[in-house]
Design an enzyme around this catalytic site. Sequence first.
Site, PDB file in Angstrom:
ATOM      1  N   LYS A 122     -11.663   4.695  -7.342  1.00  0.00           N
ATOM      2  CA  LYS A 122     -12.225   5.742  -8.458  1.00  0.00           C
ATOM      3  C   LYS A 122     -13.628   5.611  -8.761  1.00  0.00           C
ATOM      4  CE  LYS A 122     -11.466   2.109 -11.828  1.00  0.00           C
ATOM      5  NZ  LYS A 122     -11.233   1.880 -13.460  1.00  0.00           N
ATOM      6  N   SER A 178      -8.304  13.880 -13.195  1.00  0.00           N
ATOM      7  CA  SER A 178      -9.558  13.550 -13.993  1.00  0.00           C
ATOM      8  C   SER A 178     -10.325  14.641 -14.701  1.00  0.00           C
ATOM      9  CB  SER A 178     -10.620  12.661 -13.167  1.00  0.00           C
ATOM     10  OG  SER A 178     -11.970  12.404 -13.823  1.00  0.00           O
ATOM     11  N   ARG A 184     -29.289   8.930 -14.555  1.00  0.00           N
ATOM     12  CA  ARG A 184     -28.358   8.715 -13.316  1.00  0.00           C
ATOM     13  C   ARG A 184     -28.120   9.949 -12.339  1.00  0.00           C
ATOM     14  NH1 ARG A 184     -22.778   5.675 -14.375  1.00  0.00           N
ATOM     15  NH2 ARG A 184     -22.263   7.600 -15.137  1.00  0.00           N
ATOM     16  N   ASP A 221       0.735  -1.232   0.011  1.00  0.00           N
ATOM     17  CA  ASP A 221      -0.012   0.034  -0.003  1.00  0.00           C
ATOM     18  C   ASP A 221       0.838   1.270  -0.079  1.00  0.00           C
ATOM     19  OD1 ASP A 221      -1.755   2.114   0.840  1.00  0.00           O
ATOM     20  OD2 ASP A 221      -3.188   0.401   1.049  1.00  0.00           O
ATOM     21  N   TYR A 274     -15.002  11.317  -4.364  1.00  0.00           N
ATOM     22  CA  TYR A 274     -13.799  11.005  -5.528  1.00  0.00           C
ATOM     23  C   TYR A 274     -13.182  12.001  -6.134  1.00  0.00           C
ATOM     24  CZ  TYR A 274     -11.773   9.573  -9.929  1.00  0.00           C
ATOM     25  OH  TYR A 274     -10.847   9.471 -10.789  1.00  0.00           O
ATOM     26  N   ASN A 329     -19.404   1.835 -15.006  1.00  0.00           N
ATOM     27  CA  ASN A 329     -19.175   2.573 -16.391  1.00  0.00           C
ATOM     28  C   ASN A 329     -19.690   2.061 -17.625  1.00  0.00           C
ATOM     29  OD1 ASN A 329     -16.212   3.069 -14.676  1.00  0.00           O
ATOM     30  ND2 ASN A 329     -17.200   4.848 -15.318  1.00  0.00           N
ATOM     31  N   GLY A 356     -26.525  12.839 -10.777  1.00  0.00           N
ATOM     32  CA  GLY A 356     -25.041  13.496 -10.587  1.00  0.00           C
ATOM     33  C   GLY A 356     -24.477  13.578 -12.211  1.00  0.00           C
ATOM     34  N   ASP A 357     -25.259  13.011 -13.143  1.00  0.00           N
ATOM     35  CA  ASP A 357     -24.614  12.727 -14.449  1.00  0.00           C
ATOM     36  C   ASP A 357     -24.837  14.328 -14.974  1.00  0.00           C
ATOM     37  OD1 ASP A 357     -23.475  10.466 -14.852  1.00  0.00           O
ATOM     38  OD2 ASP A 357     -25.545   9.597 -15.899  1.00  0.00           O
ATOM     39  N   LYS A 415      -9.497  14.065  -5.986  1.00  0.00           N
ATOM     40  CA  LYS A 415      -8.575  14.610  -7.013  1.00  0.00           C
ATOM     41  C   LYS A 415      -8.280  16.261  -7.155  1.00  0.00           C
ATOM     42  CE  LYS A 415      -8.308  10.676  -9.277  1.00  0.00           C
ATOM     43  NZ  LYS A 415      -6.970  10.104  -8.937  1.00  0.00           N
TER      44      LYS A 415
HETATM   45  P1  NAD Z   1      -7.706   0.638 -11.353  1.00  0.00           P
HETATM   46  O1  NAD Z   1      -8.728   0.835 -10.002  1.00  0.00           O
HETATM   47  O2  NAD Z   1      -7.758  -0.074 -12.364  1.00  0.00           O
HETATM   48  O3  NAD Z   1      -6.431   0.974 -11.016  1.00  0.00           O
HETATM   49  C1  NAD Z   1      -5.794   1.691  -9.862  1.00  0.00           C
HETATM   50  C2  NAD Z   1      -4.927   0.675  -8.966  1.00  0.00           C
HETATM   51  O4  NAD Z   1      -4.156   1.180  -7.969  1.00  0.00           O
HETATM   52  C3  NAD Z   1      -5.409  -0.551  -8.888  1.00  0.00           C
HETATM   53  O5  NAD Z   1      -4.573  -1.511  -9.215  1.00  0.00           O
HETATM   54  C4  NAD Z   1      -5.384  -0.572  -7.516  1.00  0.00           C
HETATM   55  O6  NAD Z   1      -5.426  -1.980  -6.791  1.00  0.00           O
HETATM   56  C5  NAD Z   1      -4.322   0.316  -6.789  1.00  0.00           C
HETATM   57  N1  NAD Z   1      -4.389   1.105  -5.707  1.00  0.00           N
HETATM   58  C6  NAD Z   1      -5.547   1.774  -5.151  1.00  0.00           C
HETATM   59  N2  NAD Z   1      -4.986   2.218  -3.988  1.00  0.00           N
HETATM   60  C7  NAD Z   1      -3.897   1.896  -3.505  1.00  0.00           C
HETATM   61  C8  NAD Z   1      -2.945   2.080  -2.558  1.00  0.00           C
HETATM   62  N3  NAD Z   1      -3.299   2.983  -1.533  1.00  0.00           N
HETATM   63  N4  NAD Z   1      -1.753   1.529  -2.456  1.00  0.00           N
HETATM   64  C9  NAD Z   1      -1.307   0.746  -3.527  1.00  0.00           C
HETATM   65  N5  NAD Z   1      -2.088   0.716  -4.643  1.00  0.00           N
HETATM   66  C10 NAD Z   1      -3.253   1.190  -4.866  1.00  0.00           C
HETATM   67  O7  NAD Z   1      -8.247   2.284 -12.088  1.00  0.00           O
HETATM   68  P2  NAD Z   1      -7.539   2.956 -13.334  1.00  0.00           P
HETATM   69  O8  NAD Z   1      -8.954   3.146 -14.095  1.00  0.00           O
HETATM   70  O9  NAD Z   1      -6.511   2.220 -14.020  1.00  0.00           O
HETATM   71  O10 NAD Z   1      -7.056   4.453 -12.851  1.00  0.00           O
HETATM   72  C11 NAD Z   1      -5.984   4.740 -12.401  1.00  0.00           C
HETATM   73  C12 NAD Z   1      -6.042   6.237 -12.047  1.00  0.00           C
HETATM   74  O11 NAD Z   1      -6.682   7.263 -13.091  1.00  0.00           O
HETATM   75  C13 NAD Z   1      -6.867   6.469 -10.811  1.00  0.00           C
HETATM   76  O12 NAD Z   1      -6.152   7.406  -9.958  1.00  0.00           O
HETATM   77  C14 NAD Z   1      -8.180   6.879 -11.227  1.00  0.00           C
HETATM   78  O13 NAD Z   1      -8.801   7.808 -10.345  1.00  0.00           O
HETATM   79  C15 NAD Z   1      -7.507   7.819 -12.463  1.00  0.00           C
HETATM   80  N6  NAD Z   1      -8.580   7.977 -13.441  1.00  0.00           N
HETATM   81  C16 NAD Z   1      -9.439   7.063 -14.170  1.00  0.00           C
HETATM   82  C17 NAD Z   1     -10.515   7.309 -14.821  1.00  0.00           C
HETATM   83  C18 NAD Z   1     -11.065   6.016 -15.358  1.00  0.00           C
HETATM   84  O14 NAD Z   1     -12.259   5.958 -16.104  1.00  0.00           O
HETATM   85  N7  NAD Z   1     -10.767   4.848 -15.450  1.00  0.00           N
HETATM   86  C19 NAD Z   1     -10.600   8.412 -15.224  1.00  0.00           C
HETATM   87  C20 NAD Z   1      -9.907   9.499 -14.722  1.00  0.00           C
HETATM   88  C21 NAD Z   1      -9.017   9.400 -13.711  1.00  0.00           C
HETATM   89  N1  UDP Z   2     -24.243   5.201 -18.818  1.00  0.00           N
HETATM   90  C1  UDP Z   2     -25.638   4.443 -19.251  1.00  0.00           C
HETATM   91  N2  UDP Z   2     -25.713   3.262 -18.706  1.00  0.00           N
HETATM   92  C2  UDP Z   2     -24.625   2.617 -17.979  1.00  0.00           C
HETATM   93  C3  UDP Z   2     -23.410   3.257 -17.550  1.00  0.00           C
HETATM   94  C4  UDP Z   2     -23.383   4.494 -18.134  1.00  0.00           C
HETATM   95  O1  UDP Z   2     -26.222   5.082 -20.015  1.00  0.00           O
HETATM   96  O2  UDP Z   2     -24.962   1.524 -17.443  1.00  0.00           O
HETATM   97  C5  UDP Z   2     -24.016   6.512 -19.592  1.00  0.00           C
HETATM   98  C6  UDP Z   2     -23.835   7.509 -18.051  1.00  0.00           C
HETATM   99  O3  UDP Z   2     -25.114   8.044 -17.686  1.00  0.00           O
HETATM  100  C7  UDP Z   2     -23.040   8.723 -18.828  1.00  0.00           C
HETATM  101  C8  UDP Z   2     -22.148   7.779 -19.897  1.00  0.00           C
HETATM  102  O4  UDP Z   2     -22.972   6.683 -20.237  1.00  0.00           O
HETATM  103  O5  UDP Z   2     -23.873   9.565 -19.606  1.00  0.00           O
HETATM  104  C9  UDP Z   2     -20.942   7.515 -19.404  1.00  0.00           C
HETATM  105  O6  UDP Z   2     -20.896   7.006 -18.226  1.00  0.00           O
HETATM  106  P1  UDP Z   2     -19.717   6.538 -17.250  1.00  0.00           P
HETATM  107  O7  UDP Z   2     -19.959   5.919 -15.954  1.00  0.00           O
HETATM  108  O8  UDP Z   2     -18.698   5.599 -18.168  1.00  0.00           O
HETATM  109  O9  UDP Z   2     -18.567   7.836 -17.267  1.00  0.00           O
HETATM  110  P2  UDP Z   2     -18.738   9.081 -16.552  1.00  0.00           P
HETATM  111  O10 UDP Z   2     -20.100   9.400 -16.617  1.00  0.00           O
HETATM  112  O11 UDP Z   2     -18.006   9.064 -15.325  1.00  0.00           O
HETATM  113  O12 UDP Z   2     -17.996  10.166 -17.457  1.00  0.00           O
END
Ligand code: NAD
Ligand code: UDP
Length: 341
Positions: free
Chosen positions: A88, A128, A296, A62, A153, A203, A298-299, A157
Site C-alpha cells: 500500500k 481506496s 509533497r 502468500d 498502487y 502517513n 502527487g498530493d 486498485k
Molecule cells: P497493512 O499493510 O497493515 O495490511 C495488509 C496485510 O496484508 C499485511 O499484514 C501484509 O503482511 C499482508 N499481505 C500483503 N501482501 C500479501 C500477500 N500477497 N499474501 C498474504 N498477505 C499479504 O495495510 P492496511 O492499512 O491494513 O490496508 C489493508 C488494505 O486496505 C490494503 O489492501 C490497502 O491497500 C487498503 N487500504 C488501506 C488504506 C490505509 O490508509 N491504510 C487506505 C485505503 C485502502
Molecule cells: N502529510 C504531512 N506530513 C507528513 C505526512 C503527511 O504534511 O509527514 C500530509 C500530506 O501532505 C497530506 C496529508 O498529510 O496532505 C495526509 O497524508 P497521508 O499520506 O496520511 O494520506 P494521503 O495523502 O495518502 O491521503
Amino acid sequence: MAFKNKILVTGGLGYIGSHTVISLIENGYDPIIVDNMCNSKIEALNRIEKISGVRPNTYIADVRDEEKMEQIFKENKIDAVIHFAGLKAVGESVQKPKLYYDNNIGSTEVLLKKMKEHGVKNIVFSSSATVYGNPKKVPIVESDPIGEVTNPYADTKVQIEYILQALAKQDPSLGIAILRYFNPIGAHPSGLIGEDPRGIPNNLMPYVTQVAVGKLPELNVFGNDYPTRDGTCIRDYIHVCDLARGHVLTLKKLEQGPGLVIYNLGTSVGTTVLELVNAFMKANNITIPYKIAPRRAGDIPECYANCDKAYKEIGFKTQYNIVDCCRDSWNWQKKNPNGLN
Ligand code: NAD
Ligand code: UDP
C-alpha cells in the site's frame, strides 16, 4: 441467509485487517486469517486473542501461493472472503511497480480462482479513495469517475475494481462489495493493536504519534499554499474501528443476496493537516513541533467522501470523531513505542 461458516480474511494481521477480525468475532462470525507477514507481525495474533478471547485459525502464507490457498479452501468451509492483503505504499509503488502489480493483482487473481473452484461466492475488497485520483469536486460520491491515477498502487486498485465489476456482470450469482476507504487512523481503544508502519512513516497520523513519542524530532507539514481554509491539504480521517464495523455491515448486505455494491467509507468530514495536528495536541495535551515544508509530489488538495450511500444501504454511520481518533492513536503509540514486538 446469514453466513454460518467461516470468513477468510486475507491480510488479517495488518492494520485494518486485525481491527476487522475483532469486529467479526464480536459480531458472531468465525474469521480465519491468511497473511504472509510482509507488513505485519505474529504478535498481532496474540493481541487479537487478548482483546477478543479468540485465537482465529491463521495461515502464514502468500495469497499468490496456489497450493497453500487450495489447502486453506479445502480445510475450511468459507462463506465469504474479505480481501485486505496488498502492498500500500504509494512511493514504493513508483519505485517498484512490478512488485505492486504482481502482489496486488496476482493475489486477487489466485483468490478469485480458488473461490470459483470451491464455490465461494462472496467477496469484500479493500479499495481506496485513491481510485478517484484528483477529484473534480468534493465530497466525492461513488458514481464519480475513477481511473485517472498517477501511481502504480492506485492503478492496482483500479484494475482490481474493473476485474470485480466485470465478474459481477458475467456471473450474477456472485456477491461483490468494493469498499473505498478514505484515511483510516486511530486504533483499538484497548491500545493493544494499531498501525505499526515499518521505518519512517509516510502517513500523517503515524508520523505525528512518532513525534509525540520522541522517535522523530518534528513534523513536516507538506505545503501551506493549497486553496483550502488554512492552506494545508484536506482529507477524510476515519477511525479504524468504524471502518472495521463497515465490513461487518457489508457482510450483512451480502447475506441478503448477490450483486455488486460499491461504498465510500469515510466520515463525510474534511480535516486539514493543521486541524488534525491541533486536534491531536488538544486531545492529548502534548505539543507537536512542526514546520512548514514544501509540497509533497502527487498530493491532491482536497479529498473527502459523501457517505450517504453506505448510510442508506447498510446503515453505516461513524461513532468516533477526530478527537477520539487522536486519543486512540496516541494511546496505542505510547503503550507500544516500538510497535508490535
Ligand atoms: P497493512 O499493510 O497493515 O495490511 C495488509 C496485510 O496484508 C499485511 O499484514 C501484509 O503482511 C499482508 N499481505 C500483503 N501482501 C500479501 C500477500 N500477497 N499474501 C498474504 N498477505 C499479504 O495495510 P492496511 O492499512 O491494513 O490496508 C489493508 C488494505 O486496505 C490494503 O489492501 C490497502 O491497500 C487498503 N487500504 C488501506 C488504506 C490505509 O490508509 N491504510 C487506505 C485505503 C485502502
Ligand atoms: N502529510 C504531512 N506530513 C507528513 C505526512 C503527511 O504534511 O509527514 C500530509 C500530506 O501532505 C497530506 C496529508 O498529510 O496532505 C495526509 O497524508 P497521508 O499520506 O496520511 O494520506 P494521503 O495523502 O495518502 O491521503
